[in-house]
Design a protein around this motif. Structure first.
Motif, PDB file in Angstrom:
ATOM      1  N   VAL A   1       0.852  -1.191   0.000  1.00 14.59           N
ATOM      2  CA  VAL A   1       0.000   0.000   0.000  1.00 14.59           C
ATOM      3  C   VAL A   1       0.885   1.237   0.000  1.00 14.59           C
ATOM      4  O   VAL A   1       1.749   1.401   0.873  1.00 14.59           O
ATOM      5  CB  VAL A   1      -0.943   0.030   1.222  1.00 14.59           C
ATOM      6  CG1 VAL A   1      -1.860   1.256   1.152  1.00 14.59           C
ATOM      7  CG2 VAL A   1      -1.772  -1.248   1.305  1.00 14.59           C
ATOM      8  N   TRP A   2       0.676   2.103  -0.989  1.00 18.23           N
ATOM      9  CA  TRP A   2       1.391   3.370  -1.064  1.00 18.23           C
ATOM     10  C   TRP A   2       0.439   4.507  -0.730  1.00 18.23           C
ATOM     11  O   TRP A   2      -0.740   4.470  -1.100  1.00 18.23           O
ATOM     12  CB  TRP A   2       1.947   3.604  -2.468  1.00 18.23           C
ATOM     13  CG  TRP A   2       2.959   2.621  -2.934  1.00 18.23           C
ATOM     14  CD1 TRP A   2       4.300   2.615  -2.662  1.00 18.23           C
ATOM     15  CD2 TRP A   2       2.749   1.512  -3.813  1.00 18.23           C
ATOM     16  NE1 TRP A   2       4.923   1.575  -3.298  1.00 18.23           N
ATOM     17  CE2 TRP A   2       3.990   0.871  -4.017  1.00 18.23           C
ATOM     18  CE3 TRP A   2       1.616   0.985  -4.446  1.00 18.23           C
ATOM     19  CZ2 TRP A   2       4.144  -0.248  -4.814  1.00 18.23           C
ATOM     20  CZ3 TRP A   2       1.748  -0.129  -5.243  1.00 18.23           C
ATOM     21  CH2 TRP A   2       3.003  -0.736  -5.420  1.00 18.23           C
ATOM     22  N   ARG A   3       0.958   5.557  -0.099  1.00 14.47           N
ATOM     23  CA  ARG A   3       0.119   6.683   0.278  1.00 14.47           C
ATOM     24  C   ARG A   3       0.561   7.960  -0.454  1.00 14.47           C
ATOM     25  O   ARG A   3       1.753   8.278  -0.533  1.00 14.47           O
ATOM     26  CB  ARG A   3       0.203   6.911   1.796  1.00 14.47           C
ATOM     27  CG  ARG A   3      -0.814   7.946   2.309  1.00 14.47           C
ATOM     28  CD  ARG A   3      -0.161   9.298   2.508  1.00 14.47           C
ATOM     29  NE  ARG A   3      -1.144  10.376   2.597  1.00 14.47           N
ATOM     30  CZ  ARG A   3      -1.563  10.921   3.725  1.00 14.47           C
ATOM     31  NH1 ARG A   3      -1.088  10.496   4.868  1.00 14.47           N
ATOM     32  NH2 ARG A   3      -2.428  11.915   3.698  1.00 14.47           N
ATOM     33  N   ILE A   4      -0.416   8.689  -0.974  1.00 16.43           N
ATOM     34  CA  ILE A   4      -0.181   9.994  -1.596  1.00 16.43           C
ATOM     35  C   ILE A   4      -0.817  11.077  -0.733  1.00 16.43           C
ATOM     36  O   ILE A   4      -1.920  10.891  -0.215  1.00 16.43           O
ATOM     37  CB  ILE A   4      -0.797  10.041  -3.013  1.00 16.43           C
ATOM     38  CG1 ILE A   4      -0.030   9.139  -3.975  1.00 16.43           C
ATOM     39  CG2 ILE A   4      -0.837  11.465  -3.559  1.00 16.43           C
ATOM     40  CD1 ILE A   4      -0.688   9.004  -5.338  1.00 16.43           C
TER      41      ILE A   4
ATOM     42  N   GLU B   1       2.896  16.119  -3.129  1.00 14.94           N
ATOM     43  CA  GLU B   1       2.111  15.179  -3.916  1.00 14.94           C
ATOM     44  C   GLU B   1       2.965  14.599  -5.048  1.00 14.94           C
ATOM     45  O   GLU B   1       2.953  13.381  -5.294  1.00 14.94           O
ATOM     46  CB  GLU B   1       0.882  15.867  -4.494  1.00 14.94           C
ATOM     47  CG  GLU B   1       0.021  14.939  -5.352  1.00 14.94           C
ATOM     48  CD  GLU B   1      -1.133  15.673  -6.020  1.00 14.94           C
ATOM     49  OE1 GLU B   1      -2.287  15.266  -5.837  1.00 14.94           O
ATOM     50  OE2 GLU B   1      -0.863  16.663  -6.736  1.00 14.94           O
ATOM     51  N   GLN B   2       3.699  15.459  -5.727  1.00 15.54           N
ATOM     52  CA  GLN B   2       4.540  14.997  -6.826  1.00 15.54           C
ATOM     53  C   GLN B   2       5.600  14.021  -6.334  1.00 15.54           C
ATOM     54  O   GLN B   2       5.835  12.981  -6.968  1.00 15.54           O
ATOM     55  CB  GLN B   2       5.206  16.187  -7.523  1.00 15.54           C
ATOM     56  CG  GLN B   2       6.169  15.780  -8.632  1.00 15.54           C
ATOM     57  CD  GLN B   2       6.571  16.934  -9.511  1.00 15.54           C
ATOM     58  OE1 GLN B   2       5.776  17.457 -10.276  1.00 15.54           O
ATOM     59  NE2 GLN B   2       7.825  17.364  -9.397  1.00 15.54           N
ATOM     60  N   GLU B   3       6.225  14.327  -5.220  1.00 16.24           N
ATOM     61  CA  GLU B   3       7.229  13.415  -4.652  1.00 16.24           C
ATOM     62  C   GLU B   3       6.619  12.050  -4.357  1.00 16.24           C
ATOM     63  O   GLU B   3       7.225  11.007  -4.637  1.00 16.24           O
ATOM     64  CB  GLU B   3       7.817  14.019  -3.370  1.00 16.24           C
ATOM     65  CG  GLU B   3       8.729  15.211  -3.595  1.00 16.24           C
ATOM     66  CD  GLU B   3       9.104  15.903  -2.293  1.00 16.24           C
ATOM     67  OE1 GLU B   3       8.756  15.358  -1.217  1.00 16.24           O
ATOM     68  OE2 GLU B   3       9.731  16.972  -2.353  1.00 16.24           O
TER      69      GLU B   3
ATOM     70  N   ILE C   1       6.219   6.251  -5.914  1.00 18.92           N
ATOM     71  CA  ILE C   1       5.437   5.042  -6.191  1.00 18.92           C
ATOM     72  C   ILE C   1       5.812   4.451  -7.548  1.00 18.92           C
ATOM     73  O   ILE C   1       6.106   3.256  -7.664  1.00 18.92           O
ATOM     74  CB  ILE C   1       3.931   5.369  -6.158  1.00 18.92           C
ATOM     75  CG1 ILE C   1       3.481   5.703  -4.733  1.00 18.92           C
ATOM     76  CG2 ILE C   1       3.108   4.193  -6.724  1.00 18.92           C
ATOM     77  CD1 ILE C   1       2.087   6.322  -4.655  1.00 18.92           C
ATOM     78  N   TRP C   2       5.829   5.300  -8.575  1.00 16.90           N
ATOM     79  CA  TRP C   2       6.037   4.773  -9.924  1.00 16.90           C
ATOM     80  C   TRP C   2       7.488   4.400 -10.193  1.00 16.90           C
ATOM     81  O   TRP C   2       7.759   3.434 -10.930  1.00 16.90           O
ATOM     82  CB  TRP C   2       5.486   5.748 -10.965  1.00 16.90           C
ATOM     83  CG  TRP C   2       3.988   5.668 -10.934  1.00 16.90           C
ATOM     84  CD1 TRP C   2       3.119   6.525 -10.334  1.00 16.90           C
ATOM     85  CD2 TRP C   2       3.196   4.592 -11.450  1.00 16.90           C
ATOM     86  NE1 TRP C   2       1.831   6.069 -10.454  1.00 16.90           N
ATOM     87  CE2 TRP C   2       1.845   4.886 -11.141  1.00 16.90           C
ATOM     88  CE3 TRP C   2       3.491   3.427 -12.148  1.00 16.90           C
ATOM     89  CZ2 TRP C   2       0.786   4.036 -11.501  1.00 16.90           C
ATOM     90  CZ3 TRP C   2       2.449   2.577 -12.510  1.00 16.90           C
ATOM     91  CH2 TRP C   2       1.120   2.894 -12.186  1.00 16.90           C
ATOM     92  N   HIS C   3       8.416   5.082  -9.563  1.00 16.68           N
ATOM     93  CA  HIS C   3       9.812   4.646  -9.690  1.00 16.68           C
ATOM     94  C   HIS C   3       9.984   3.280  -9.042  1.00 16.68           C
ATOM     95  O   HIS C   3      10.717   2.419  -9.551  1.00 16.68           O
ATOM     96  CB  HIS C   3      10.743   5.684  -9.059  1.00 16.68           C
ATOM     97  CG  HIS C   3      10.858   6.938  -9.868  1.00 16.68           C
ATOM     98  ND1 HIS C   3      11.215   8.159  -9.335  1.00 16.68           N
ATOM     99  CD2 HIS C   3      10.650   7.161 -11.193  1.00 16.68           C
ATOM    100  CE1 HIS C   3      11.216   9.070 -10.294  1.00 16.68           C
ATOM    101  NE2 HIS C   3      10.882   8.498 -11.417  1.00 16.68           N
ATOM    102  N   SER C   4       9.277   3.046  -7.933  1.00 12.68           N
ATOM    103  CA  SER C   4       9.333   1.746  -7.267  1.00 12.68           C
ATOM    104  C   SER C   4       8.707   0.662  -8.142  1.00 12.68           C
ATOM    105  O   SER C   4       9.279  -0.423  -8.314  1.00 12.68           O
ATOM    106  CB  SER C   4       8.600   1.826  -5.921  1.00 12.68           C
ATOM    107  OG  SER C   4       8.462   0.551  -5.337  1.00 12.68           O
ATOM    108  N   LEU C   5       7.564   0.949  -8.729  1.00 16.77           N
ATOM    109  CA  LEU C   5       6.885  -0.035  -9.572  1.00 16.77           C
ATOM    110  C   LEU C   5       7.683  -0.340 -10.837  1.00 16.77           C
ATOM    111  O   LEU C   5       7.839  -1.508 -11.220  1.00 16.77           O
ATOM    112  CB  LEU C   5       5.492   0.479  -9.953  1.00 16.77           C
ATOM    113  CG  LEU C   5       4.393   0.295  -8.915  1.00 16.77           C
ATOM    114  CD1 LEU C   5       3.182   1.158  -9.249  1.00 16.77           C
ATOM    115  CD2 LEU C   5       3.986  -1.179  -8.852  1.00 16.77           C
TER     116      LEU C   5
END
Length: 326
Positions: free
Chosen positions: A150-153, A311-313, A318-322
């Motif tokens: 679970v990732w949080r924004i 928010e951008q960070e 998340i997407w760099h991790s994925l």
């Protein structure tokens, strides 16, 4: 590789859809190919300004290296999307859960009690994780699905639009979209007790984002009636504009409904709600500077906590991790 973010074809003001658009904008701005995916050819949201890249489901065929981001509101249809020929089961899917209390949307007592009952969140090969927008939602999903990533924004407030103003009218604003019956009771009680005086009450509905911000900048108080909420933006936007917020935190808003500068009310406590508004109206006449200091503290807190840069960070992390494990 493209990240497709599925969105309902709904052109009525909705904070959740605006967040989906902004997610795509952040990715494209930072070199990650992305598009909002609508169902109706030619459709795009026009109630807020955007130049977001939009694609259409019927004319788009996802390839195995693409990602599909699916909002939680699609409920039991989430798993079925794998059977659609333009999507398939090999496309990685991320559930964007903006309200954890909609996780079981579309289910019945009979379905949830079946021995083989599960949800898409448990299919970790195809659904490697979920994105949420508050600590409340993160804790909920991690409890319900212990093996889920679970990732949080931190959803951003448009700090340019929702800017702070200390120049306030004797005005109270609220949004009747959720639980208008609660608003009716609170406002009725205040009127019967003859405490509103020359305070004007403004219902915010069917307004553009710019109009909403203008009303909030003018208003001294914002009444919050939304629940349940993943992380309600309107009370935070009202705080950013310098409103003192009274009302429901919707569960997801607990993290910013700080009693130092806001007045959380237990859901359904109509008398407590009205009594708090009454006391604050009286305080605004007796000690206006005290109200002003609370408004400044609230604005500073939410503008720092829910900034566009944060928010951008969060999104890029998340997407760099994925993408690093694809």
């Amino acid at each position: 590789m493209t990240v497709y973010v599925l969105s309902p074809d709904n052109n009525k003001p909705s904070g959740g859809i605006k967040i989906l658009y902004r997610h795509v904008d952040v990715l494209n701005r930072n070199g990650i190919d992305a598009a909002v995916l609508h169902q109706t050819p030619g459709f795009r949201c026009s109630w807020f300004e955007n130049a977001t890249r939009v694609a259409y489901l019927q004319s788009t065929r996802l390839i195995d290296t693409d990602f599909l981001v699916i909002p939680e509101i699609y409920g039991p249809n989430i798993t079925g999307m794998s059977d659609m020929p333009m999507i398939g089961s090999k496309v990685k899917k991320i559930i964007f859960n903006q309200n954890c209390r909609y996780t079981f949307l579309g289910q019945t007592t009979e379905t949830v009690m079946q021995q083989d009952f599960d949800l898409a969140y448990t299919h970790n090969d195809e659904f490697p994780g979920a994105i949420v927008v508050s600590e409340d939602s993160k804790q909920y999903l991690e409890y319900v699905f212990p093996g889920l990533q679970v990732w949080r924004i931190h959803n951003a407030i448009n700090v340019d639009q929702f800017s702070f103003s200390s120049q306030k009218k004797k005005q109270i604003c609220f949004m009747p979209r959720k639980h208008a019956e609660d608003a009716l009771q609170v406002l009725g009680i205040l009127n019967l007790r003859d405490v509103l005086g020359d305070f004007k009450v403004v219902a915010i509905e069917n307004r553009s984002e710019a109009e909403v911000a203008e009303i909030m900048r003018e208003s001294m108080f914002f009444l919050s009636f939304g629940y349940p909420e993943g992380c309600p933006l309107p009370p935070a936007e009202a705080m950013a504009c310098g409103c003192v917020v009274i009302g429901y935190d919707g569960f997801g808003g607990r993290e910013y409904f700080d009693t130092e500068f806001s007045y959380p009310i237990q859901i359904g406590d109509m008398v407590g709600f009205a009594d708090t508004v009454e006391k604050l109206i009286r305080l605004s006449a007796a000690e206006p500077d005290k109200i002003g200091r609370k408004a400044e503290k609230a604005s500073e807190f939410v503008r720092q906590t829910y900034s566009p840069s944060r928010e951008q960070e969060d999104i890029l992390a998340i997407w760099h991790s994925l993408l690093s494990v694809v």
